[in-house]
Design a protein around this motif. Structure first.
Motif, PDB file in Angstrom:
ATOM      1  N   HIS A 167      10.008  -5.445  80.486  1.00  0.00           N
ATOM      2  CA  HIS A 167      10.010  -5.002  81.887  1.00  0.00           C
ATOM      3  C   HIS A 167      10.908  -4.936  83.072  1.00  0.00           C
ATOM      4  N   ALA A 168      11.296  -6.181  83.012  1.00  0.00           N
ATOM      5  CA  ALA A 168      12.029  -7.187  83.962  1.00  0.00           C
ATOM      6  C   ALA A 168      13.826  -6.735  83.110  1.00  0.00           C
ATOM      7  N   LEU A 192      14.286  -3.133  84.358  1.00  0.00           N
ATOM      8  CA  LEU A 192      14.130  -2.644  85.777  1.00  0.00           C
ATOM      9  C   LEU A 192      15.677  -3.486  86.271  1.00  0.00           C
ATOM     10  N   SER A 245       5.635  -4.825  92.274  1.00  0.00           N
ATOM     11  CA  SER A 245       6.643  -5.273  93.493  1.00  0.00           C
ATOM     12  C   SER A 245       5.951  -6.766  93.783  1.00  0.00           C
ATOM     13  N   LEU A 247       9.819 -11.247  88.938  1.00  0.00           N
ATOM     14  CA  LEU A 247      11.643  -9.593  88.634  1.00  0.00           C
ATOM     15  C   LEU A 247      12.385 -10.293  90.298  1.00  0.00           C
ATOM     16  N   GLU A 296      13.827 -13.315  87.678  1.00  0.00           N
ATOM     17  CA  GLU A 296      15.097 -12.045  85.686  1.00  0.00           C
ATOM     18  C   GLU A 296      15.670 -10.570  86.434  1.00  0.00           C
ATOM     19  N   VAL A 297      15.255  -9.998  87.335  1.00  0.00           N
ATOM     20  CA  VAL A 297      16.663  -8.657  87.560  1.00  0.00           C
ATOM     21  C   VAL A 297      17.835  -9.848  87.771  1.00  0.00           C
TER      22      VAL A 297
END
Length: 301
Positions: free
Chosen positions: A226-227, A230, A253, A258, A261-262
């Motif tokens: 997922h990360a 995104l 959120s 996140l 990682e993002v």
């Protein structure tokens, strides 16, 4: 003049009242009834009750409504709402008739962006890209304090673009309710994350970070995928818009990883030698939408 905002969700509807100085005077939630007529009636009741409690005369407050869709500039009808009973309705006209005043409507992600740019996590930034990661996935854009609506009133419909740089196992992507396959929303929304971790029909995402921290391999792998998705989806935004900040709202959120990682991942896809764009959590949490709806009159031409 006090300003009333409504955040019209699929399961709950929230009302908020803002004082002229921007203070929130009250916030309240009620279950959203199924059906178009029941929704119009509920909004009317919430606005009138909030007006009385705030001490405003009947009809004396402005009203803005955030909806999970948008109004077509061609027909004036609601379209693209995942609360499907709204689609095809002339909601602005019907709410205006119910409340005996003009009502302004905007997409709920636009309302989030407006609120966060005004006095939330995006305050002080020129261009704010604000995304909702929840039951659905959408976004809004505010430039110098004003909503970017677009000629077709679809600016910020990030969730219904294909996930960029798909990996081999991701093609052709899951079916989306909009009729396409591989939409960002179909990969990044809460139900998609839950299903990735625990199979079709799973809905709980709140426990996934704790499960991953405790060594649950399925939860850890789902959160990692997922990360990464995104990061790709937001890298695409940075390449196109290069916003001054990205704000994340919605239930997902709240996942702390996140924000580490993002930024660690997205440089692989951003067409720049460096990426300094901050990724920020919505300051107003899940009330950003309703507070932004109350501000729709401030942002009106």
């Amino acid at each position: 003049m006090v300003r009333i905002g409504i955040d019209l969700g699929g399961t709950k509807t929230e009302v908020a009242v803002l004082a002229p100085d921007g203070r929130a005077l009250l916030r309240r939630r009620a279950p959203t009834p199924p059906g178009y007529a029941g929704t119009v009636a509920l909004v009317g009741e919430l606005v009138e009750a909030a007006e009385r409690e705030a001490g405003a005369p009947p009809g004396g407050a402005t009203v803005g409504v955030g909806i999970p869709g948008s109004l077509s500039p061609t027909t004036g009808l609601v379209r693209g709402a995942n609360s499907t009973w709204l689609n095809g309705g002339r909601l602005d006209r019907d709410l205006s008739a119910r409340l005996r005043r003009e009502v302004r409507l905007a997409n709920d992600a636009n309302c989030l962006a407006l609120s966060e740019a005004a006095d939330g996590a995006g305050a002080g930034f020129g261009t704010v890209f604000a995304a909702i990661l929840g039951t659905g996935t959408g976004a809004g854009v505010v430039v110098d304090g004003r909503l970017l609506d677009g000629r077709n009133r679809i600016a910020g419909e990030w969730g219904h673009n294909p996930l960029p740089w798909m990996e081999a196992g991701e093609h052709p992507g899951p079916a989306c309710w909009c009729g396409q396959r591989g939409c960002i929303e179909a990969f990044l929304c809460g139900p998609a994350l839950a299903a990735d971790a625990d199979g079709p029909g799973a809905r709980d995402t709140g426990a996934l970070p704790a499960r991953a921290a405790a060594g649950d391999a399925r939860a850890e792998a789902a959160l990692r995928r997922h990360a990464g998705r995104l990061a790709r989806a937001l890298a695409h935004v940075v390449n196109l818009l290069d916003p001054d900040c990205v704000v994340l709202g919605g239930g997902l959120s709240n996942m702390e990883h996140l924000y580490e990682e993002v930024p660690r991942l997205w440089g692989r896809w951003v067409f720049s030698d460096s990426v300094t764009t901050p990724i920020l959590r919505a300051r107003h949490g899940d009330s950003s939408g309703v507070l932004g709806a109350a501000r729709l009159w401030d942002a009106a031409p």
